[in-house]
Design a protein around this motif. Structure first.
Motif, short mmCIF file in Angstrom:
data_model
loop_
_atom_site.label_atom_id
_atom_site.label_comp_id
_atom_site.label_asym_id
_atom_site.label_seq_id
_atom_site.Cartn_x
_atom_site.Cartn_y
_atom_site.Cartn_z
N GLY A 1 2.47 1.90 -3.31
CA GLY A 1 1.46 2.38 -4.27
C GLY A 1 1.66 1.94 -5.70
N LYS A 2 2.29 0.78 -5.90
CA LYS A 2 2.53 0.32 -7.27
C LYS A 2 1.51 -0.72 -7.70
CE LYS A 2 7.27 0.11 -6.16
NZ LYS A 2 8.50 -0.63 -6.22
N ILE B 1 0.85 -1.21 0.00
CA ILE B 1 0.00 0.00 0.00
C ILE B 1 0.88 1.25 0.00
CG2 ILE B 1 -1.67 1.35 1.38
CD1 ILE B 1 -2.75 -1.43 2.36
#
Ligand code: SAM
Length: 265
Positions: free
Chosen positions: A119-120, A116
């Motif tokens: 964020g990928k 998380i």
């Protein structure tokens, strides 16, 4: 209890299971807010690796203990991860997790949280697989030796990570500083060092063992890095909230430092 030998002797009573329970289970492992300590640590590491500045062939984690959270954000940036610890009992816990043996500590909440933060959109199982694949060695280490990995390392690494090791394995500030000098020999000039550690802590518990810690301040840490020839790129602190002071140590806060070894002293 003031010599390096006495600290080493005391570590023979270190209980990995109790240590994991004290520090890496609730209430400390609460992912619901960045105000809690574990998400704070993961964020520091994810943001540092996320800059893209820290990359190369090899990253070494100094004094891994029985934990893997500290290297979660590193696999995309390195070909090879080397984990290390002073105690065979901790190296065995790491090997068992790397082999996905039943009964190993459940790091899945940490891996999910790291996904998380990064964020990928990576699935946590893919991150877990990649991490297991990239850890090529689990080696013995002694930060108090001039060559902490003995002859196991042929070339210095591109980056070092270390969490809660140097202050927890040194009887006084002088040996903390010397240990930093010793591990700095494992890093290439221009390489990066990400360290997280305890501020003003004097002890922690790991089962029967009460481990003494050299209490260090922010200034002590910055001075040690500067004296060892690093440029400090980022320095952050976390104040341990009273809800997380649960009697397993007397830590007041935590530091995170991102330092770069200068190419010339
Ligand atoms: N890195 C883990 C973490 O973030 O929770 C473990 C930290 S634990 C507080 C301190 C670790 O330092 C232990 O795993 C211990 O075995 C290791 N240690 C003790 N003496 C050491 C030494 N002389 N050289 C390297 N590591 C040592």
């Amino acid at each position: 209890m003031s010599s390096i030998a006495a600290v080493g002797e005391n570590y023979q009573k270190f209980n990995p299971r109790a240590y994991l329970q004290n520090n890496y289970m609730p209430p400390r492992a609460d992912f619901s807010s960045d105000d809690f300590v574990v998400p704070w640590k993961l964020r520091c590491l994810a943001e540092a690796f996320g800059t893209g500045e820290i990359h190369g062939h090899t990253v070494i984690d100094i004094g891994s203990g029985p934990t893997i959270y500290q290297i979660l954000s590193s696999p995309d940036h390195f070909e090879e991860i080397i984990m290390t610890d002073f105690l065979e009992v901790n190296r065995e816990v790491l090997r068992r997790w790397l082999q996905a043996e039943p009964g190993s500590f459940d790091w899945s909440p940490y891996i999910k949280h790291a996904c998380i933060l990064e964020g990928k959109g990576e699935h946590w199982k893919d991150k877990e697989r990649k991490l297991r694949d990239k850890v090529k060695h689990v080696l013995p280490i002694d930060i108090h030796q001039l060559k902490p990995l003995g002859s196991a390392l042929t070339e210095p690494a591109d980056a070092l990570v270390s969490t809660f090791c140097l202050e927890a394995a040194s009887p006084n500030y002088e040996s903390f500083q010397k240990a930093l000098e010793n591990v700095t020999t494992l890093l290439k000039p221009g390489g990066h060092f990400l360290m997280i550690g305890a501020l003003e802590e004097s002890f922690y518990l790991a089962g029967e063992a009460k481990l003494l810690v050299v209490p260090v301040t922010e200034e002590d840490v910055k001075e040690a890095f500067t004296r060892c020839g690093y440029k400090i790129c980022d320095f952050r602190t976390y104040v341990m909230p009273s809800s997380l002071k649960i009697g397993v140590d007397d830590v007041r806060g935590i530091f995170f430092v991102h330092a770069q070894k200068k190419t010339q002293a």
